[in-house]
Design an enzyme around this catalytic site. Sequence first.
Site: not given
Lengths: 314, 314
Positions: B121, B149, B177, B180
């Site tokens: 990231s 990401h 995740t 995001k």
Amino acid sequence: MHQAIDRLGTGAGGTRNIAGTTHEHVLLEQSLAALHGKQAALVFTSGYVANETSLATLGKMMPNCVIFSDALNHNSMIAGIRNSGAEKHVFRHNDPADLEAKLKQVDPKRPKLIAFESVYSMDGDISPIAEFCDLADRYGAFTYLDEVHAVGMYGRRGGGVAQERGIEHRLHLIQGTLGKAFGMVGGYIAGSAAMVDFVRSNAPGFIFTTALPPVIAAGARASINHLMNSEAERQAQRDRVAVVKQRLAAVGLPLLDSESHIVPVMIGDASLAKQVTDLLLERHDIYVQPINYPTVPRARSAFASPPARCIRMR
Amino acid sequence: MHQAIDRLGTGAGGTRNIAGTTHEHVLLEQSLAALHGKQAALVFTSGYVANETSLATLGKMMPNCVIFSDALNHNSMIAGIRNSGAEKHVFRHNDPADLEAKLKQVDPKRPKLIAFESVYSMDGDISPIAEFCDLADRYGAFTYLDEVHAVGMYGRRGGGVAQERGIEHRLHLIQGTLGKAFGMVGGYIAGSAAMVDFVRSNAPGFIFTTALPPVIAAGARASINHLMNSEAERQAQRDRVAVVKQRLAAVGLPLLDSESHIVPVMIGDASLAKQVTDLLLERHDIYVQPINYPTVPRARSAFASPPARCIRMR
């Protein structure tokens, strides 16, 4: 501009120190500080993370620190203390004499921290908070109190057992959850502005993770503010707990004599506990959970095989 | 009875293995497994916790395990590896030759795990996933890939860079995740049923914490299912990133040559970065965040004092 950032901040996360601290998080932390009569509070993604990263950070960053930990502390505190790398002394559960014996053995000049809970969730007993604070005064130790199973439910504003006993000012850090009585998810610490800022600036579990969604922060604040101003729920819980304890005892069920709202019924056999809870749900629409290893240690149910111990009514 | 538990489970938490796993969590984990073409998935309270507790558990429970970790891995992976107590070798960022040199030095019979990310990231570069998988095959190592990401943004179903490159089956565990691209909060791992069950049964950061609220699980599932079936958002993001890169380069701004959607603009001075981002917000309604220590190491901005480095547009 504040408003512009608020507007932009209502989507998903970003870390708290980059984009994740919205107006809702600031308001929630103000409510939590007020709840406990402290200068400041800091919100984490869970109570587990609040304990783990706060204790790991304090133990690591206070040079030469020694941590004194109650033998029945929650896994999240144990993990934080271990991950801090600090010297650790485990004292007998809720035992001020044993804590004092261990405090005495350590160089008076070293920084010390005593970590314990108020209500212990497995047996429903409550710690001698004032006695631990006396010892902390005498031996110059910080006090770290986990009120996860008490916030919302004890104290005139729902600040926990320390508040109910009029001694919350004697605790340096109080840790709590937004996920039990407050009905949302997340955890926090409350304390002096300096200590909270120290954790904010150094704790990896705070710095390198995503903020709670603002909607969760807003929901938690609504719960907290309600329970700070309403005694009805606390009174109703006390009344119902008393009735449950009375009725279970009346029919001779093996009830642990807890002083809190937690009512453990010892079964002592995993499959039997499961059968009991299944029957309660199917026949009587009563939902209680069997508690087995690893939530309780195998040793705690060593008399029974397979390991299991109780149904629990909250 | 399933429905009865669902109904009862829509309030706050409880740990996943006691009361917190509702029907929504089960459906979300099924969607995540499908997203990555894996047998199973497990949801945690955050991506940080998913990395920390999964790696800590794998490194601790696989006897005599050695972990190979990319030098620029996220703090959550570093914490998990350190907390596992396993022997660790840090290889040069995105460098298969250095990884191989380090794999060679370790007894072929010891269990090995290679931990790395797809999109990094801070610089926006992407790892040589296939080369790392080749080395894993050659030296008998598990592969653990953080796609935080990349999920939602890469691959025909949004499964990440490994999916885009047609090699997701070569990764033993993929971590991601919900906070995001998917716009909620939470984290997960996906892999074989056996590996996921191993983490479920042993990871303290899974066992001893509260479940995500069902409403969050349902929201994440809606996002995932949408992005599994819609390419429009991924295409729009690629188009806009290309335009931003082109325009920034055209006016001669110091742009890192990233191959991902992350567009770092190096500033090299903390107060200047803050001034730039304040002006962008006030004058142009453009919101970008200055990234400073500790999000990036001080050493990365050693040429500037005070430490600061970039504005970042995503």
